[in-house]
Design a protein around this motif. Sequence first.
Motif, PDB file in Angstrom:
ATOM      1  N   TYR A 113     -31.133 -41.414  27.507  1.00  0.00           N
ATOM      2  CA  TYR A 113     -29.980 -40.611  27.091  1.00  0.00           C
ATOM      3  C   TYR A 113     -30.145 -39.197  27.615  1.00  0.00           C
ATOM      4  O   TYR A 113     -31.230 -38.614  27.546  1.00  0.00           O
ATOM      5  N   VAL A 114     -29.065 -38.640  28.151  1.00  0.00           N
ATOM      6  CA  VAL A 114     -29.056 -37.238  28.563  1.00  0.00           C
ATOM      7  C   VAL A 114     -27.677 -36.673  28.261  1.00  0.00           C
ATOM      8  O   VAL A 114     -26.666 -37.388  28.314  1.00  0.00           O
ATOM      9  N   ALA A 115     -27.623 -35.403  27.907  1.00  0.00           N
ATOM     10  CA  ALA A 115     -26.349 -34.743  27.589  1.00  0.00           C
ATOM     11  C   ALA A 115     -26.339 -33.353  28.197  1.00  0.00           C
ATOM     12  O   ALA A 115     -27.391 -32.766  28.477  1.00  0.00           O
ATOM     13  N   VAL A 148     -37.970 -38.629  33.706  1.00  0.00           N
ATOM     14  CA  VAL A 148     -37.694 -37.993  32.419  1.00  0.00           C
ATOM     15  C   VAL A 148     -37.781 -39.082  31.355  1.00  0.00           C
ATOM     16  O   VAL A 148     -37.063 -40.080  31.414  1.00  0.00           O
ATOM     17  N   ASN A 149     -38.666 -38.891  30.401  1.00  0.00           N
ATOM     18  CA  ASN A 149     -38.927 -39.918  29.383  1.00  0.00           C
ATOM     19  C   ASN A 149     -37.874 -39.825  28.282  1.00  0.00           C
ATOM     20  O   ASN A 149     -38.151 -39.458  27.139  1.00  0.00           O
ATOM     21  N   CYS A 150     -36.645 -40.185  28.634  1.00  0.00           N
ATOM     22  CA  CYS A 150     -35.509 -39.908  27.760  1.00  0.00           C
ATOM     23  C   CYS A 150     -35.008 -41.133  27.006  1.00  0.00           C
ATOM     24  O   CYS A 150     -33.905 -41.118  26.458  1.00  0.00           O
ATOM     25  N   ASP A 151     -35.820 -42.219  26.984  1.00  0.00           N
ATOM     26  CA  ASP A 151     -35.422 -43.345  26.140  1.00  0.00           C
ATOM     27  C   ASP A 151     -36.022 -43.155  24.741  1.00  0.00           C
ATOM     28  O   ASP A 151     -36.609 -42.110  24.437  1.00  0.00           O
ATOM     29  N   PRO A 197     -32.043 -47.673  32.792  1.00  0.00           N
ATOM     30  CA  PRO A 197     -30.720 -47.044  32.755  1.00  0.00           C
ATOM     31  C   PRO A 197     -30.701 -45.843  31.820  1.00  0.00           C
ATOM     32  O   PRO A 197     -31.474 -45.772  30.849  1.00  0.00           O
ATOM     33  N   VAL A 198     -29.809 -44.919  32.104  1.00  0.00           N
ATOM     34  CA  VAL A 198     -29.661 -43.698  31.294  1.00  0.00           C
ATOM     35  C   VAL A 198     -28.173 -43.433  31.089  1.00  0.00           C
ATOM     36  O   VAL A 198     -27.401 -43.369  32.050  1.00  0.00           O
ATOM     37  N   VAL A 199     -27.765 -43.276  29.845  1.00  0.00           N
ATOM     38  CA  VAL A 199     -26.390 -42.938  29.542  1.00  0.00           C
ATOM     39  C   VAL A 199     -26.248 -41.415  29.531  1.00  0.00           C
ATOM     40  O   VAL A 199     -27.076 -40.702  28.971  1.00  0.00           O
ATOM     41  N   PHE A 200     -25.208 -40.926  30.178  1.00  0.00           N
ATOM     42  CA  PHE A 200     -24.930 -39.490  30.278  1.00  0.00           C
ATOM     43  C   PHE A 200     -23.791 -39.179  29.309  1.00  0.00           C
ATOM     44  O   PHE A 200     -22.679 -39.679  29.458  1.00  0.00           O
ATOM     45  N   ASP A 201     -24.067 -38.365  28.312  1.00  0.00           N
ATOM     46  CA  ASP A 201     -23.110 -38.033  27.245  1.00  0.00           C
ATOM     47  C   ASP A 201     -22.334 -36.774  27.640  1.00  0.00           C
ATOM     48  O   ASP A 201     -22.932 -35.733  27.922  1.00  0.00           O
ATOM     49  N   SER A 202     -21.029 -36.873  27.647  1.00  0.00           N
ATOM     50  CA  SER A 202     -20.201 -35.739  28.068  1.00  0.00           C
ATOM     51  C   SER A 202     -20.134 -34.679  26.960  1.00  0.00           C
ATOM     52  O   SER A 202     -20.426 -34.949  25.795  1.00  0.00           O
ATOM     53  N   PRO A 203     -19.706 -33.465  27.313  1.00  0.00           N
ATOM     54  CA  PRO A 203     -19.604 -32.400  26.300  1.00  0.00           C
ATOM     55  C   PRO A 203     -18.312 -32.429  25.490  1.00  0.00           C
ATOM     56  O   PRO A 203     -18.072 -31.528  24.683  1.00  0.00           O
ATOM     57  N   PHE A 247     -22.626 -43.981  33.036  1.00  0.00           N
ATOM     58  CA  PHE A 247     -23.904 -44.672  33.131  1.00  0.00           C
ATOM     59  C   PHE A 247     -24.563 -44.424  34.475  1.00  0.00           C
ATOM     60  O   PHE A 247     -23.909 -44.341  35.513  1.00  0.00           O
ATOM     61  N   GLY A 248     -25.863 -44.313  34.436  1.00  0.00           N
ATOM     62  CA  GLY A 248     -26.666 -44.145  35.633  1.00  0.00           C
ATOM     63  C   GLY A 248     -28.055 -44.680  35.367  1.00  0.00           C
ATOM     64  O   GLY A 248     -28.275 -45.452  34.441  1.00  0.00           O
ATOM     65  N   TYR A 249     -28.995 -44.239  36.177  1.00  0.00           N
ATOM     66  CA  TYR A 249     -30.363 -44.723  36.001  1.00  0.00           C
ATOM     67  C   TYR A 249     -31.354 -43.714  36.590  1.00  0.00           C
ATOM     68  O   TYR A 249     -30.982 -42.795  37.319  1.00  0.00           O
ATOM     69  N   VAL A 250     -32.612 -43.893  36.236  1.00  0.00           N
ATOM     70  CA  VAL A 250     -33.710 -43.155  36.862  1.00  0.00           C
ATOM     71  C   VAL A 250     -34.672 -44.177  37.445  1.00  0.00           C
ATOM     72  O   VAL A 250     -34.804 -45.291  36.917  1.00  0.00           O
TER      73      VAL A 250
END
Length: 433
Positions: A389-391, A121-124, A363-369, A352-355
């Motif tokens: 980034y993903v939310a 997922v190209n989420c940067d 790395p990908v930061v997961f934003d909570s609701p 924090f996580g990664y793909v």
Amino acid sequence: SAPKDAVAFHVQGTPGVKLYVVHETQSVKLPSSVCRWPLAAGAEVLLAMDALSKDVGDEKVRISYFREAGGVPVGRAMLYLTCVDVSLDTDASRSGAVSRTLLDKATWTWGPDGHGAILLVNCDRDDPKAETPDNRDTAVRSYAGTGTSHTRNPTFLCFSPRIFLSYTPFSTPDLKDMSQMVLRTRGPHTIFAGHRLLLHVDFGDADKVGVFYGGNSVALEEYKHVLGGSKLTYAVKPSRHQEESIFYVEGLAFPDVGFSGLVAFHVTLLESPEKGLLETPIFTNTVVFRVAPWIMTPNTAAPLEVFVCSVDNNEDFVASVGALAEKAKCPLTICPLLENRQDRWIQDEVEFGYVQAPHKTFPVVFDSPRDRGLKDFPVKSILGPDFGYVARQAPEGTSSLDSFGNLEVSPAVTVRGKEYPLGRILIGSSFPR
């Protein structure tokens, strides 16, 4: 069709054609000791070519039909053959590069001995001027940094430090976040000029992927969005002087409850129709990608960077964290009051996580609701080149359980003989289970 009175046939071909007759479940390679074959139900002639044609119709197969006792054919049929190569290839072997393979490109299997291409997922956000992650637009972007390329340690939070991979934000083009898909076309150019070559994606997969193509150009501005979203097909025009067309594929959505992560692409060679008739598919080649999941990192690993919020009356706490970070030789970043708006619970806001794919990891930061004072912090201060980034939003409003202090992952663990090398995610609950 065979002549009315024919009861047998003879088949022969030019040297470039391999012929087989299937009769009574047996396959016989020609030429053979049998000169004529009974024209019975179930009889088949199979043919194959190992070499590409140099010209259209340069190989031939002739079938002669005979009556029961006749020595002279009562009819003949001539088949003109042209061999071309149309192949859609990916990194199905997971080596980090696209190559031709004998693996089944239309299937996907897990594990170190598995096969099948992987999509990120190209989420940067490779362009600092962009307002959203790269998977929310249809442009190819690049971060044209100046100065010496350097490594910045990613973001890990106090009170619960995380570990992750370092990344290089300078000179990182958007295309590096995507997976290559290579279309190979070989054979007489006249064939491709007279037939349509169509790259297409299934309707149910179209909103999960984006495909970019730059033709013969290496300039980023020449890359166009050709497939995905509302675009289900793209007509490819092979070049006379170029046998390979390289497409770049990005994931738009992570695997989730309603999405397994599998997406398929097809290339179909279509026969040009007579006027008023539909195009007829001659050949289709299919490849399958799996979108890499978001993988959470355990908080038992050593931290690389510490974040702490500065709010009213916590100066001593911030100083203590700073002293600890200095002792651990960890960079400390203080999120000021203006950014956190009196919200100190940074570990509730993000995880924090990664793909990871064979060609790229970031790395990908997961934003909570929960979306309190720190709601804008992940996008404004963490999202960037090679930091995704993903939310997720709560479907029926948020509660305290939607805070990411209730979301953790164990280190690698074995449970009842089953190994979990990436750990197991732990979710907080109002009631014991």
